[in-house]
Design a protein around this motif. Structure first.
Motif, mmCIF file in Angstrom:
data_model
loop_
_atom_site.group_PDB
_atom_site.id
_atom_site.type_symbol
_atom_site.label_atom_id
_atom_site.label_comp_id
_atom_site.label_asym_id
_atom_site.label_seq_id
_atom_site.Cartn_x
_atom_site.Cartn_y
_atom_site.Cartn_z
ATOM 1 N N UNK A 112 -2.027 9.451 -1.193
ATOM 2 C CA UNK A 112 -1.699 8.350 -2.090
ATOM 3 C C UNK A 112 -2.356 8.534 -3.458
ATOM 4 N N UNK A 113 -1.575 8.277 -4.511
ATOM 5 C CA UNK A 113 -2.134 8.309 -5.864
ATOM 6 C C UNK A 113 -2.073 6.924 -6.510
ATOM 7 N N UNK A 114 -0.905 6.284 -6.491
ATOM 8 C CA UNK A 114 -0.774 4.967 -7.117
ATOM 9 C C UNK A 114 0.472 4.270 -6.588
ATOM 10 N N UNK A 115 0.423 2.928 -6.537
ATOM 11 C CA UNK A 115 1.568 2.130 -6.099
ATOM 12 C C UNK A 115 1.805 0.978 -7.066
ATOM 13 N N UNK A 168 3.540 6.793 -5.692
ATOM 14 C CA UNK A 168 3.537 8.224 -5.954
ATOM 15 C C UNK A 168 2.426 8.850 -5.133
ATOM 16 N N UNK A 169 2.741 10.018 -4.587
ATOM 17 C CA UNK A 169 1.745 10.737 -3.803
ATOM 18 C C UNK A 169 1.686 12.186 -4.277
ATOM 19 N N UNK A 170 0.605 12.826 -3.945
ATOM 20 C CA UNK A 170 0.372 14.223 -4.300
ATOM 21 C C UNK A 170 -0.105 14.934 -3.040
ATOM 22 N N UNK A 200 -8.524 17.751 -2.960
ATOM 23 C CA UNK A 200 -8.780 18.392 -1.668
ATOM 24 C C UNK A 200 -8.734 17.403 -0.514
ATOM 25 N N UNK A 201 -8.227 16.222 -0.792
ATOM 26 C CA UNK A 201 -8.162 15.168 0.208
ATOM 27 C C UNK A 201 -6.941 15.393 1.092
ATOM 28 N N UNK A 202 -7.105 15.189 2.398
ATOM 29 C CA UNK A 202 -5.998 15.470 3.314
ATOM 30 C C UNK A 202 -5.401 14.218 3.957
ATOM 31 N N UNK A 203 -6.039 13.062 3.801
ATOM 32 C CA UNK A 203 -5.517 11.833 4.374
ATOM 33 C C UNK A 203 -4.734 11.076 3.291
ATOM 34 N N UNK A 204 -3.957 10.099 3.710
ATOM 35 C CA UNK A 204 -3.178 9.328 2.741
ATOM 36 C C UNK A 204 -4.070 8.425 1.913
ATOM 37 N N UNK A 205 -4.872 7.592 2.582
ATOM 38 C CA UNK A 205 -5.778 6.667 1.901
ATOM 39 C C UNK A 205 -7.190 7.241 1.874
ATOM 40 N N UNK A 206 -7.994 6.761 0.938
ATOM 41 C CA UNK A 206 -9.412 7.126 0.909
ATOM 42 C C UNK A 206 -10.097 6.450 2.059
ATOM 43 N N UNK A 214 -4.325 7.575 -13.081
ATOM 44 C CA UNK A 214 -3.552 8.514 -12.267
ATOM 45 C C UNK A 214 -4.198 9.893 -12.293
ATOM 46 N N UNK A 215 -4.589 10.360 -13.473
ATOM 47 C CA UNK A 215 -5.241 11.674 -13.582
ATOM 48 C C UNK A 215 -6.537 11.702 -12.780
ATOM 49 N N UNK A 216 -7.287 10.617 -12.818
ATOM 50 C CA UNK A 216 -8.514 10.529 -12.037
ATOM 51 C C UNK A 216 -8.215 10.687 -10.552
ATOM 52 N N UNK A 217 -7.223 9.958 -10.054
ATOM 53 C CA UNK A 217 -6.896 10.050 -8.629
ATOM 54 C C UNK A 217 -6.415 11.443 -8.242
ATOM 55 N N UNK A 218 -5.619 12.060 -9.074
ATOM 56 C CA UNK A 218 -5.137 13.412 -8.778
ATOM 57 C C UNK A 218 -6.322 14.364 -8.653
#
Length: 122
Positions: free
Chosen positions: A51-54, A45-47, A116-122, A107-111
Motif C-alpha cells: 500500500x502507498x496511498x488511498x 495505489x500500490x507499489x 523493501x516492505x513485503x506486506x500490504x500495510x505497515x 507518496x514519495x516518502x511511502x515509496x
C-alpha cells in the motif's frame, strides 16, 4: 483510468467527481510505476504489492490516507496547508485547493520507506 471507472461513476456531484478524477490521474502521471487498484471500495495505489496511498470521498471532503507513519512525518505541513487530520487520514474540503507538492512528498516518502516492505500495510 479504467480501473477507477466504476468508482467514479458512482459519484453524483460533478464537481466532486472531477476533483477526484483529477487527483487520481495526477498520481498516475506523477508516479507511473504505481499500480492503481480498488480495494475496500476505495481507489488506491500500490507499489510491488504494498500500500502507498488511498483516496475516498465524504459529503464535505476528500479523504487521503497515506498510512499513519507518512501522516505523522508531514503533520506540520498538513496543518500549515489548513487540512484537518485524524489518526489515519487527512481531509481536503471540496472547496480547498489540493496541495500537490505535499501530496507528492507523502507518496514519495511511502515509496522510499516501503521499498523493501513485503506486506500490504505497515
Amino acid at each position: 483510468m479504467e480501473v477507477f471507472k466504476d468508482y467514479l461513476a458512482k459519484i453524483d456531484d460533478p464537481n466532486q467527481k472531477e476533483r477526484m478524477e483529477t487527483v487520481l490521474n495526477w498520481v498516475k502521471q506523477t508516479f507511473p510505476q504505481l499500480e492503481p487498484v480498488v480495494k475496500w471500495n476505495q481507489p488506491m495505489f500500490q507499489d510491488h504489492g504494498t500500500f502507498i496511498i488511498a483516496f475516498s470521498m465524504a459529503k464535505h471532503h476528500m479523504s487521503i490516507a497515506p498510512e499513519r507513519v507518512a501522516l505523522e512525518q508531514f503533520l506540520d505541513e498538513i496543518k500549515e496547508a489548513g487540512y484537518e487530520t485524524t489518526k489515519e487520514l487527512l481531509k481536503i474540503k471540496w472547496k480547498e485547493q489540493v496541495d500537490y507538492q505535499l501530496l507528492e512528498k507523502m507518496i514519495a516518502f511511502n515509496i522510499e520507506d516501503k521499498q523493501n516492505y513485503t506486506k500490504f500495510w505497515r
